[in-house]
Design a protein around this motif. Structure first.
Motif, PDB file in Angstrom:
ATOM      1  N   ASN A 133     -25.567 -14.430  -0.437  1.00 33.27           N
ATOM      2  CA  ASN A 133     -26.605 -13.780  -1.677  1.00 33.27           C
ATOM      3  C   ASN A 133     -25.556 -13.590  -2.964  1.00 33.27           C
ATOM      4  N   VAL A 134     -24.035 -13.425  -2.670  1.00 32.94           N
ATOM      5  CA  VAL A 134     -23.286 -13.204  -3.677  1.00 32.94           C
ATOM      6  C   VAL A 134     -22.359 -14.361  -3.852  1.00 32.94           C
ATOM      7  N   ALA A 135     -21.232 -14.587  -2.932  1.00 32.51           N
ATOM      8  CA  ALA A 135     -20.342 -15.576  -2.983  1.00 32.51           C
ATOM      9  C   ALA A 135     -19.552 -15.786  -1.834  1.00 32.51           C
ATOM     10  N   VAL A 136     -19.305 -16.884  -1.242  1.00 35.47           N
ATOM     11  CA  VAL A 136     -18.491 -16.996  -0.099  1.00 35.47           C
ATOM     12  C   VAL A 136     -16.941 -17.005  -0.329  1.00 35.47           C
ATOM     13  N   ASP A 137     -16.281 -16.223   0.397  1.00 38.86           N
ATOM     14  CA  ASP A 137     -14.623 -16.371   0.213  1.00 38.86           C
ATOM     15  C   ASP A 137     -14.215 -17.714   0.632  1.00 38.86           C
ATOM     16  N   VAL A 138     -13.958 -18.326  -0.161  1.00 36.08           N
ATOM     17  CA  VAL A 138     -13.362 -19.823   0.311  1.00 36.08           C
ATOM     18  C   VAL A 138     -12.187 -19.971   0.893  1.00 36.08           C
ATOM     19  N   ASP A 189     -16.218 -28.748  -0.830  1.00 36.86           N
ATOM     20  CA  ASP A 189     -16.395 -29.324  -1.905  1.00 36.86           C
ATOM     21  C   ASP A 189     -15.915 -28.632  -3.226  1.00 36.86           C
ATOM     22  N   VAL A 190     -16.057 -27.193  -3.433  1.00 35.91           N
ATOM     23  CA  VAL A 190     -15.620 -26.528  -4.312  1.00 35.91           C
ATOM     24  C   VAL A 190     -14.627 -25.480  -4.010  1.00 35.91           C
ATOM     25  N   ASN A 191     -13.411 -25.625  -4.402  1.00 32.87           N
ATOM     26  CA  ASN A 191     -12.286 -24.769  -3.674  1.00 32.87           C
ATOM     27  C   ASN A 191     -12.284 -23.503  -4.809  1.00 32.87           C
ATOM     28  N   SER A 192     -13.114 -22.706  -4.676  1.00 38.84           N
ATOM     29  CA  SER A 192     -12.955 -21.383  -5.397  1.00 38.84           C
ATOM     30  C   SER A 192     -14.558 -20.548  -4.756  1.00 38.84           C
ATOM     31  N   ASP A 193     -14.479 -19.240  -4.923  1.00 42.01           N
ATOM     32  CA  ASP A 193     -15.490 -18.394  -4.261  1.00 42.01           C
ATOM     33  C   ASP A 193     -16.804 -18.769  -4.940  1.00 42.01           C
ATOM     34  N   GLY A 194     -17.760 -18.787  -4.261  1.00 40.19           N
ATOM     35  CA  GLY A 194     -19.052 -19.097  -4.786  1.00 40.19           C
ATOM     36  C   GLY A 194     -19.991 -19.308  -3.619  1.00 40.19           C
ATOM     37  N   THR A 195     -21.350 -19.735  -4.039  1.00 43.44           N
ATOM     38  CA  THR A 195     -22.169 -20.259  -2.812  1.00 43.44           C
ATOM     39  C   THR A 195     -23.289 -21.202  -3.522  1.00 43.44           C
ATOM     40  N   GLN A 211     -15.000 -15.178  11.246  1.00 43.61           N
ATOM     41  CA  GLN A 211     -14.210 -16.072  10.645  1.00 43.61           C
ATOM     42  C   GLN A 211     -14.399 -16.391   8.940  1.00 43.61           C
ATOM     43  N   VAL A 212     -15.766 -16.367   8.878  1.00 47.99           N
ATOM     44  CA  VAL A 212     -15.987 -16.660   7.425  1.00 47.99           C
ATOM     45  C   VAL A 212     -16.649 -15.248   6.748  1.00 47.99           C
ATOM     46  N   SER A 213     -16.046 -15.013   5.545  1.00 49.27           N
ATOM     47  CA  SER A 213     -16.643 -13.856   5.069  1.00 49.27           C
ATOM     48  C   SER A 213     -17.167 -14.205   3.587  1.00 49.27           C
ATOM     49  N   ASP A 214     -17.861 -13.030   2.947  1.00 50.10           N
ATOM     50  CA  ASP A 214     -18.420 -13.293   1.424  1.00 50.10           C
ATOM     51  C   ASP A 214     -17.301 -12.371   0.801  1.00 50.10           C
ATOM     52  N   THR A 215     -17.237 -12.263  -0.353  1.00 55.33           N
ATOM     53  CA  THR A 215     -16.470 -11.852  -1.225  1.00 55.33           C
ATOM     54  C   THR A 215     -16.584 -10.168  -1.197  1.00 55.33           C
ATOM     55  N   SER A 216     -17.734  -9.825  -0.620  1.00 60.70           N
ATOM     56  CA  SER A 216     -17.774  -8.061  -0.372  1.00 60.70           C
ATOM     57  C   SER A 216     -17.260  -7.834   1.054  1.00 60.70           C
ATOM     58  N   GLY A 217     -16.773  -8.701   1.897  1.00 58.50           N
ATOM     59  CA  GLY A 217     -16.163  -8.702   3.151  1.00 58.50           C
ATOM     60  C   GLY A 217     -16.749  -8.581   4.437  1.00 58.50           C
TER      61      GLY A 217
END
Length: 185
Positions: A58-63, A89-95, A126-132
């Motif tokens: 809902n915010v951004a995936v921590d790539v 596909d995109v090497n920066s945080d986002g969704t 293993q995979v988090s969002d930018t909020s942890g």
């Protein structure tokens, strides 16, 4: 504040002005999700199988969390392997962020002996969002390997005349590593 909208008890109107700023803190408690796109294997001979996992939030995936240890594939005959990360596909945080992953075939190439259902799973935390927030362990889906059995190789073991009769002995591989022998008189 808009000009002329507020007055004191003497009737003096206040001029337009900015009174201050504030922010509203809304905490993010929604973990990212993962969705699998994978094809079945119906042709033998390839040494690898490639598929994608799309991570959304809902915010951004921590790539930086998308690695070669996130996804595990298990299957028949004790097969188990972490999927190797090929690219994102995109090497920066986002969704969303789509990871291309690859596994290698058992015994170096996909063959009849590998037939069955393979399960693709996301490992826990293993995979988090930018909020942890961490994605939970999940079965993402399955794919099947459905390959034709190769024609057996027939070997002429003996050919000749024995006791006045012509005889031929043939052998071929049987089930579970056995050898089937045919004698023709």
């Amino acid at each position: 504040l808009l000009s002329g909208q507020v007055s004191d008890t003497s009737g003096n109107l206040a001029a337009a002005a900015t009174l201050g700023t504030f922010s509203v803190g809304v905490s993010d408690s929604v973990a990212p999700t993962a969705n699998l796109t994978v094809a079945n294997i119906t042709n033998s001979g390839s040494s690898t199988h490639t598929f994608t996992v799309t991570y959304s939030d809902n915010v951004a995936v921590d790539v930086s969390d998308i690695t070669s240890t996130n996804v595990r594939v298990t299957g028949p005959n004790g097969y188990g392997q972490y999927a190797t990360l090929v690219s994102v596909d995109v090497n920066s945080d986002g969704t969303p962020r789509t990871a291309t992953l690859r596994i290698t075939a058992p015994d170096d190439t996909w063959a009849f002996a590998d037939n069955g259902t393979y399960t693709v799973s996301l490992r826990a935390s293993q995979v988090s969002d930018t909020s942890g927030n961490l994605a939970a362990a999940a079965t993402l889906g399955t794919f099947s390997v459905t390959l034709a059995q190769p024609a057996p190789e027939v070997v002429v073991e003996k050919f000749g005349s024995f006791d006045g009769q012509t005889r031929v002995t043939l052998t071929r591989p049987g089930a579970n590593g056995t050898v089937v022998t045919y004698s023709i008189k």
